[in-house]
Design a protein around this motif. Structure first.
Motif, short mmCIF file in Angstrom:
data_model
loop_
_atom_site.label_atom_id
_atom_site.label_comp_id
_atom_site.label_asym_id
_atom_site.label_seq_id
_atom_site.Cartn_x
_atom_site.Cartn_y
_atom_site.Cartn_z
N ALA A 220 0.67 -1.30 0.37
CA ALA A 220 0.11 -0.47 -0.36
C ALA A 220 0.70 1.02 0.22
CB ALA A 220 -1.09 0.29 1.44
N ARG A 221 1.83 1.66 1.06
CA ARG A 221 2.90 2.71 0.76
C ARG A 221 3.24 2.42 -0.97
NH1 ARG A 221 4.65 0.25 5.15
NH2 ARG A 221 6.71 -0.41 4.49
N HIS A 222 3.70 1.37 -1.09
CA HIS A 222 4.10 1.90 -2.67
C HIS A 222 3.33 1.93 -3.70
CE1 HIS A 222 7.12 -2.11 -1.41
NE2 HIS A 222 7.18 -0.70 -0.56
N VAL A 223 2.55 1.93 -3.96
CA VAL A 223 1.25 2.40 -4.66
C VAL A 223 1.29 3.81 -4.19
CG1 VAL A 223 -0.84 2.46 -5.59
CG2 VAL A 223 0.56 0.22 -4.85
N ALA A 224 1.13 4.16 -2.88
CA ALA A 224 1.06 5.94 -2.29
C ALA A 224 2.31 6.38 -3.32
CB ALA A 224 1.11 5.89 -1.40
N PHE A 225 3.87 5.42 -3.02
CA PHE A 225 4.56 6.66 -3.65
C PHE A 225 4.40 7.01 -4.88
CE2 PHE A 225 9.32 5.71 -5.34
CZ PHE A 225 9.53 6.26 -4.66
N GLY A 226 4.04 5.83 -5.83
CA GLY A 226 4.16 5.78 -6.87
C GLY A 226 3.16 7.53 -7.23
N ARG A 227 1.83 7.31 -6.52
CA ARG A 227 1.24 8.04 -7.47
C ARG A 227 1.70 10.04 -7.07
NH1 ARG A 227 -3.31 6.95 -3.13
NH2 ARG A 227 -5.01 8.80 -4.24
N LEU A 228 1.64 9.39 -5.99
CA LEU A 228 2.65 11.26 -5.28
C LEU A 228 4.10 11.85 -6.32
CD1 LEU A 228 3.68 10.42 -1.08
CD2 LEU A 228 1.29 11.93 -2.59
N ALA A 229 4.86 10.81 -6.60
CA ALA A 229 5.54 11.44 -7.64
C ALA A 229 5.33 11.36 -8.97
CB ALA A 229 6.65 10.17 -7.07
N LEU A 230 4.29 10.37 -9.23
CA LEU A 230 3.93 10.28 -10.66
C LEU A 230 3.12 11.53 -11.47
CD1 LEU A 230 3.55 6.54 -12.01
CD2 LEU A 230 5.24 8.66 -12.54
N ARG A 231 1.97 12.21 -9.93
CA ARG A 231 1.53 12.97 -10.03
C ARG A 231 1.95 14.29 -10.38
NH1 ARG A 231 -1.24 13.62 -5.07
NH2 ARG A 231 -2.74 11.50 -5.00
N ASP A 232 2.59 14.51 -9.67
CA ASP A 232 4.22 16.24 -9.38
C ASP A 232 4.69 15.79 -10.99
OD1 ASP A 232 2.90 16.91 -6.87
OD2 ASP A 232 5.11 15.76 -6.29
N TYR A 233 4.65 15.11 -11.98
CA TYR A 233 5.99 14.72 -12.51
C TYR A 233 4.71 15.27 -13.65
CZ TYR A 233 9.06 13.62 -16.68
OH TYR A 233 9.80 13.65 -17.89
N TYR A 234 3.45 14.38 -13.90
CA TYR A 234 2.77 14.25 -14.98
C TYR A 234 1.87 15.24 -15.72
CZ TYR A 234 4.11 9.64 -15.98
OH TYR A 234 4.52 7.67 -16.21
N ALA A 235 2.15 16.27 -14.42
CA ALA A 235 1.27 17.26 -13.97
C ALA A 235 2.19 18.18 -15.28
CB ALA A 235 0.60 17.83 -13.30
#
Length: 386
Positions: A220-235
């Protein structure tokens, strides 16, 4: 016993080498960082655990029924092939299915270990390097756990599935630093969470339930990590770059859907390959399982900003578009809570056992010292009768 002696059939090659491209990135800013990502890093440190101690490996497992899965869930059930099988063959098939399923978990976790290491090397931000380093330790532990379960409790492994191998290769070969995030943190980890969760909630067998619950707490932490990092970058990306990522997601989702058939087990029991695929495709259980497996992926893809028209059409074709509105935060909070509840029950049982042991020792200390003839001695608290 060496692993190669336990494979149902030999892997294609003893060592799979994936040519890597891309740059190792260093950053010289050591004080700044995203607070939410640093908080996740602190949580990752705090939640480390020892697989040899947290899991009760003394629990016995029936290798021919490790999960308690009903026969009705097997694609071959109630077919002419099933009716021709004796009970010994059916027992063997249950074992093979469990070995195949947990082997894919094992191979996927090794892929996650390699990807977490790649992310640590290639991601430009130090806060992301910090967290991915804790994830690498998590993934090493998961490889340890699934390997031990397969070696000691089931006694059989299967080679990596071709579709999983293809997705791992595509993820690792891409030179763009965000692709290991997307392939592993969103797609493969999202798939793993859903598969683990379905089995965790279904089985009443104590050892696999412990394993799946504790592994899911990490995932669950790993998926949260991907969400945080990629959301910022893909914006920050333009339409063309976003479309490239969406194409990768579409291809990966179809690969993973095809991965779930498990026809390798059926062909090992003499069922022709084409018929094995057809049996799997007709299985109500497989169809329901497939939809559930996207329950973590679709809302995560939407959350990070990949929601173009072609991607949405693909999810309509897969029958999972409606999952985009699911709450990932609620699902992950539940994963955390279930692991904590399991720990609480385990600690309570250990404490009750300690209290009972202390009470027993006290009772034994207070008992009179009785000789073999049944007459209390001098240390028994009384004078012998004259």
């Amino acid at each position: 016993m060496a692993t190669r002696q336990l494979y149902a059939h030999e892997p294609d090659e003893p060592l799979w080498e994936v040519p890597a491209s891309g740059a190792a990135r260093f950053g010289w800013e050591y004080e700044e960082g995203r607070e939410r990502l640093l908080a996740l890093y602190r949580k990752g440190k705090d939640k480390q655990w020892d697989a040899a101690k947290r899991i009760d490996w003394d629990v016995e497992v029936d290798p021919y029924d490790p999960l308690g899965v009903p026969d009705e869930n097997m694609a071959v059930y109630d077919t002419p092939y099933w009716h021709r099988m004796g009970e010994a063959n059916r027992r063997d098939m249950r074992r093979h299915y469990a070995a195949w399923q947990f082997s894919q978990f094992l191979h996927g976790e090794q892929g996650a270990l390699v990807c977490a290491s790649r992310i640590t090397e290639s991601v430009p931000d130090l806060d992301a390097k910090f967290y991915s380093a804790t994830q690498a330790m998590d993934e090493a532990r998961h490889v340890e756990v699934y390997s031990r379960f397969l070696h000691e409790k089931i006694g059989m492994l299967y080679p990596v599935d071709a579709s999983l191998r293809e997705l791992l290769g595509d993820t690792l070969r891409d030179s763009r630093w965000d692709m290991p995030y997307l392939g592993m943190q969103v797609l493969i980890e999202g798939l793993a969470l859903a598969a683990f969760g379905m089995l965790r909630d279904f089985t009443e067998k104590p050892l696999p339930k412990q394993i799946l619950t504790y592994v899911m707490q990490d995932e669950a932490r790993h998926v949260a990590f991907g969400r945080l990092a990629l959301r910022d970058y893909y914006a920050q990306l333009g339409d063309a770059e976003l479309r490239e990522r969406e194409e990768f997601v579409i291809e990966g989702c179809y690969l993973m859907r095809n991965r779930l058939r498990g026809e390798a087990v059926l062909t090992d029991f003499g069922i022709p390959a084409a018929e094995a695929v057809e049996l799997s495709e007709r299985s109500d259980f497989v169809r329901a399982f497939r939809k559930l497996l996207f329950s973590r992926i679709v809302p995560c893809v939407k959350d990070i900003g990949l929601w173009g028209e072609r991607l949405r059409r693909a999810y309509v074709d897969l029958g999972v578009l409606d999952l985009g509105d699911a709450s990932l935060d609620r699902l992950m909070a539940q994963d955390e809570e279930l692991a904590e509840q399991l720990d609480a029950r385990r600690f309570a049982a250990e404490e009750a056992a300690r209290v009972a042991e202390v009470a027993r020792v006290i009772a034994e200390g207070e008992a009179p010292d009785v000789k073999e003839d049944g007459i209390p001695g001098e240390d028994g608290g009384g004078k012998p009768e004259e």
